[in-house]
Design a protein around this motif. Structure first.
Motif, PDB file in Angstrom:
ATOM      1  N   ALA A 285       0.817  -1.209   0.000  1.00  0.00           N
ATOM      2  CA  ALA A 285       0.000   0.000   0.000  1.00  0.00           C
ATOM      3  C   ALA A 285       0.849   1.258   0.000  1.00  0.00           C
ATOM      4  CB  ALA A 285      -0.931  -0.010   1.212  1.00  0.00           C
ATOM      5  N   THR A 286       2.043   1.209   0.619  1.00  0.00           N
ATOM      6  CA  THR A 286       2.885   2.394   0.702  1.00  0.00           C
ATOM      7  C   THR A 286       3.373   2.848  -0.670  1.00  0.00           C
ATOM      8  OG1 THR A 286       4.774   0.941   1.152  1.00  0.00           O
ATOM      9  CG2 THR A 286       3.655   1.913   3.040  1.00  0.00           C
ATOM     10  N   GLU A 287       3.231   2.000  -1.680  1.00  0.00           N
ATOM     11  CA  GLU A 287       3.684   2.359  -3.017  1.00  0.00           C
ATOM     12  C   GLU A 287       2.575   2.944  -3.884  1.00  0.00           C
ATOM     13  OE1 GLU A 287       6.018  -0.601  -5.007  1.00  0.00           O
ATOM     14  OE2 GLU A 287       6.935  -1.277  -3.143  1.00  0.00           O
ATOM     15  N   TYR A 288       1.350   2.989  -3.385  1.00  0.00           N
ATOM     16  CA  TYR A 288       0.280   3.625  -4.137  1.00  0.00           C
ATOM     17  C   TYR A 288       0.355   5.126  -3.915  1.00  0.00           C
ATOM     18  CZ  TYR A 288      -1.930  -0.965  -4.797  1.00  0.00           C
ATOM     19  OH  TYR A 288      -2.207  -2.258  -5.147  1.00  0.00           O
ATOM     20  N   LEU A 289       0.782   5.829  -4.915  1.00  0.00           N
ATOM     21  CA  LEU A 289       0.949   7.271  -4.789  1.00  0.00           C
ATOM     22  C   LEU A 289       0.008   8.070  -5.678  1.00  0.00           C
ATOM     23  CD1 LEU A 289       4.840   7.460  -4.590  1.00  0.00           C
ATOM     24  CD2 LEU A 289       3.182   7.481  -2.716  1.00  0.00           C
ATOM     25  N   ARG A 290      -0.608   7.402  -6.681  1.00  0.00           N
ATOM     26  CA  ARG A 290      -1.532   8.094  -7.588  1.00  0.00           C
ATOM     27  C   ARG A 290      -2.740   7.189  -7.823  1.00  0.00           C
ATOM     28  NH1 ARG A 290       3.302   8.274  -9.722  1.00  0.00           N
ATOM     29  NH2 ARG A 290       2.751   6.832 -11.395  1.00  0.00           N
ATOM     30  N   TYR A 291      -3.860   7.535  -7.197  1.00  0.00           N
ATOM     31  CA  TYR A 291      -5.090   6.754  -7.327  1.00  0.00           C
ATOM     32  C   TYR A 291      -6.092   7.544  -8.148  1.00  0.00           C
ATOM     33  CZ  TYR A 291      -9.724   4.978  -5.933  1.00  0.00           C
ATOM     34  OH  TYR A 291     -11.023   4.518  -5.938  1.00  0.00           O
ATOM     35  N   VAL A 292      -6.624   6.914  -9.207  1.00  0.00           N
ATOM     36  CA  VAL A 292      -7.618   7.540 -10.072  1.00  0.00           C
ATOM     37  C   VAL A 292      -8.859   6.649 -10.127  1.00  0.00           C
ATOM     38  CG1 VAL A 292      -8.151   8.347 -12.402  1.00  0.00           C
ATOM     39  CG2 VAL A 292      -5.857   8.694 -11.454  1.00  0.00           C
TER      40      VAL A 292
ATOM     41  N   HIS B 270      -8.322   5.836   3.182  1.00  0.00           N
ATOM     42  CA  HIS B 270      -7.678   4.645   3.750  1.00  0.00           C
ATOM     43  C   HIS B 270      -6.249   4.516   3.212  1.00  0.00           C
ATOM     44  CE1 HIS B 270      -8.160   0.318   5.287  1.00  0.00           C
ATOM     45  NE2 HIS B 270      -6.922   0.417   4.865  1.00  0.00           N
ATOM     46  N   LEU B 271      -6.094   4.704   1.923  1.00  0.00           N
ATOM     47  CA  LEU B 271      -4.768   4.628   1.315  1.00  0.00           C
ATOM     48  C   LEU B 271      -3.835   5.687   1.889  1.00  0.00           C
ATOM     49  CD1 LEU B 271      -5.936   4.134  -2.363  1.00  0.00           C
ATOM     50  CD2 LEU B 271      -4.448   2.535  -1.154  1.00  0.00           C
ATOM     51  N   ALA B 272      -4.365   6.892   2.071  1.00  0.00           N
ATOM     52  CA  ALA B 272      -3.537   7.995   2.551  1.00  0.00           C
ATOM     53  C   ALA B 272      -3.015   7.749   3.959  1.00  0.00           C
ATOM     54  CB  ALA B 272      -4.333   9.298   2.502  1.00  0.00           C
ATOM     55  N   ALA B 273      -3.743   6.931   4.737  1.00  0.00           N
ATOM     56  CA  ALA B 273      -3.293   6.634   6.095  1.00  0.00           C
ATOM     57  C   ALA B 273      -1.984   5.852   6.086  1.00  0.00           C
ATOM     58  CB  ALA B 273      -4.368   5.843   6.833  1.00  0.00           C
TER      59      ALA B 273
ATOM     60  N   GLY C   3       1.929  10.457   0.916  1.00  0.00           N
ATOM     61  CA  GLY C   3       2.113  11.235  -0.307  1.00  0.00           C
ATOM     62  C   GLY C   3       1.064  10.967  -1.365  1.00  0.00           C
ATOM     63  N   LEU C   4       0.024  10.188  -1.024  1.00  0.00           N
ATOM     64  CA  LEU C   4      -0.987   9.815  -2.013  1.00  0.00           C
ATOM     65  C   LEU C   4      -1.661  11.036  -2.627  1.00  0.00           C
ATOM     66  CD1 LEU C   4      -2.756   7.379  -3.208  1.00  0.00           C
ATOM     67  CD2 LEU C   4      -4.453   8.168  -1.550  1.00  0.00           C
ATOM     68  N   GLN C   5      -1.848  10.963  -3.944  1.00  0.00           N
ATOM     69  CA  GLN C   5      -2.661  11.938  -4.660  1.00  0.00           C
ATOM     70  C   GLN C   5      -3.806  11.199  -5.327  1.00  0.00           C
ATOM     71  OE1 GLN C   5       0.314  14.039  -7.146  1.00  0.00           O
ATOM     72  NE2 GLN C   5      -0.087  15.786  -5.814  1.00  0.00           N
ATOM     73  N   TYR C   6      -4.967  11.846  -5.396  1.00  0.00           N
ATOM     74  CA  TYR C   6      -6.193  11.162  -5.815  1.00  0.00           C
ATOM     75  C   TYR C   6      -7.007  12.042  -6.751  1.00  0.00           C
ATOM     76  CZ  TYR C   6     -11.211  10.072  -4.945  1.00  0.00           C
ATOM     77  OH  TYR C   6     -12.568   9.834  -5.054  1.00  0.00           O
TER      78      TYR C   6
ATOM     79  N   PRO D 177      -3.674  16.034  -3.156  1.00  0.00           N
ATOM     80  CA  PRO D 177      -3.378  15.317  -1.912  1.00  0.00           C
ATOM     81  C   PRO D 177      -4.667  14.932  -1.179  1.00  0.00           C
ATOM     82  CG  PRO D 177      -2.043  17.296  -2.113  1.00  0.00           C
ATOM     83  CD  PRO D 177      -3.069  17.365  -3.195  1.00  0.00           C
ATOM     84  N   VAL D 178      -4.553  13.922  -0.336  1.00  0.00           N
ATOM     85  CA  VAL D 178      -5.710  13.391   0.396  1.00  0.00           C
ATOM     86  C   VAL D 178      -5.403  13.393   1.885  1.00  0.00           C
ATOM     87  CG1 VAL D 178      -7.222  11.397   0.724  1.00  0.00           C
ATOM     88  CG2 VAL D 178      -6.318  11.919  -1.538  1.00  0.00           C
TER      89      VAL D 178
END
Length: 265
Positions: free
Chosen positions: A3-10, A39-42, A46-49, A257-258
């Motif tokens: 999960a720590t590698e998910y940085l761009r969720y569309v 949830h991902l951002a937790a 650095g997640l962007q959505y 950012p989220v």
């Protein structure tokens, strides 16, 4: 992929992905995609959505209007959820709808994105008046699973568990999930993706309601009220060639950012 590698969720889709039933157009819509992003951002600060979904869109319209924009954002995680609006149309063709979904699966995975999708609950479990749609839904779900398997797409099987028949998971129109329903979908996606902190708890029945659900003639009266309040207007729009999404654009077209998921969510 951790999960720590998910940085761009569309997120691509229609009204469920946009978040109808979870908030409103005045205060803002949340929805399962927003909840999954939180949830991902937790676990990935650095997640962007981005959320490209627009209510009322058919699967082909999602493909035509959202896929290129999604590819341009180069997501490492993408959710694709569409087909219910097609399911409700007289000319529904499960192969055609699944073909549009598979084209999106193929394009996104070819670019390196991890794609997650959903199956859909039997409409007859939500309202008896939709019983004739059950074979259509089963056919679409089968094709979604087959297309997902061909492209390594993760499937959150939200169409199977009997919990989806619980009225508390649906908004008054019975077409869109309630806030609790959106929370369940997000939990199902997190579980399918094996994200930290996720589990299969979403598959378990809810506690008994404080007030029993209506039965007998009361249930029949509720069906009549629903048909007059929601089914009739929906059919009227279809006959006039109109859509709830006419003139609307995506609520979150750019990667932003989220904030992590609130503790009370």
């Amino acid at each position: 992929m951790p999960a720590t590698e998910y940085l761009r969720y569309v997120a691509l889709g229609d009204s469920q992905t946009e978040g109808l039933g979870d908030g409103d157009d005045t205060t803002g819509l949340r929805g399962f995609a927003d909840r999954l992003a939180e949830h991902l951002a937790a676990h990935s600060p650095g997640l962007q959505y981005a959320n490209l979904a627009v209510r009322g869109r058919l699967a082909g319209q999602v493909r035509e209007g959202q896929l290129d924009a999604a590819l341009a954002l180069r997501p490492d995680l993408a959710s694709v959820a569409a087909g219910v609006n097609d399911l409700l149309r007289p000319g529904f063709d499960a192969d055609q709808v699944a073909g549009h979904l598979e084209a999106m699966f193929a394009a996104l995975t070819a670019q390196g994105a991890h794609v997650v999708t959903v199956t859909f609950p039997d409409p007859a479990n939500i309202t008896p008046l939709a019983r004739r749609l059950s074979p259509r839904c089963a056919a679409l779900n089968e094709r979604i699973r087959e297309a997902a398997a061909r492209h390594g797409v993760t499937v959150a099987d939200t169409g199977s568990p009997s919990i989806t028949a619980d009225p508390r998971l649906w908004s008054a129109d019975r077409l869109h999930a309630s806030p609790l329903g959106h929370e369940l979908i997000a939990a199902a996606l997190a579980d399918a993706l094996r994200l930290p902190g996720s589990s299969d708890a979403w598959t378990r029945p809810l506690p008994p309601p404080a007030t029993p659900f209506p039965t007998g003639w009361r249930a029949g009266a509720a069906e009549v009220r629903w048909a007059a309040s929601f089914l009739g207007p929906w059919l009227g729009r279809r006959l006039r060639g109109r859509s709830s999404g006419d003139g609307r654009t995506a609520k979150r077209p750019a990667l932003l950012p989220v904030a992590p998921m609130p503790e009370a969510a």
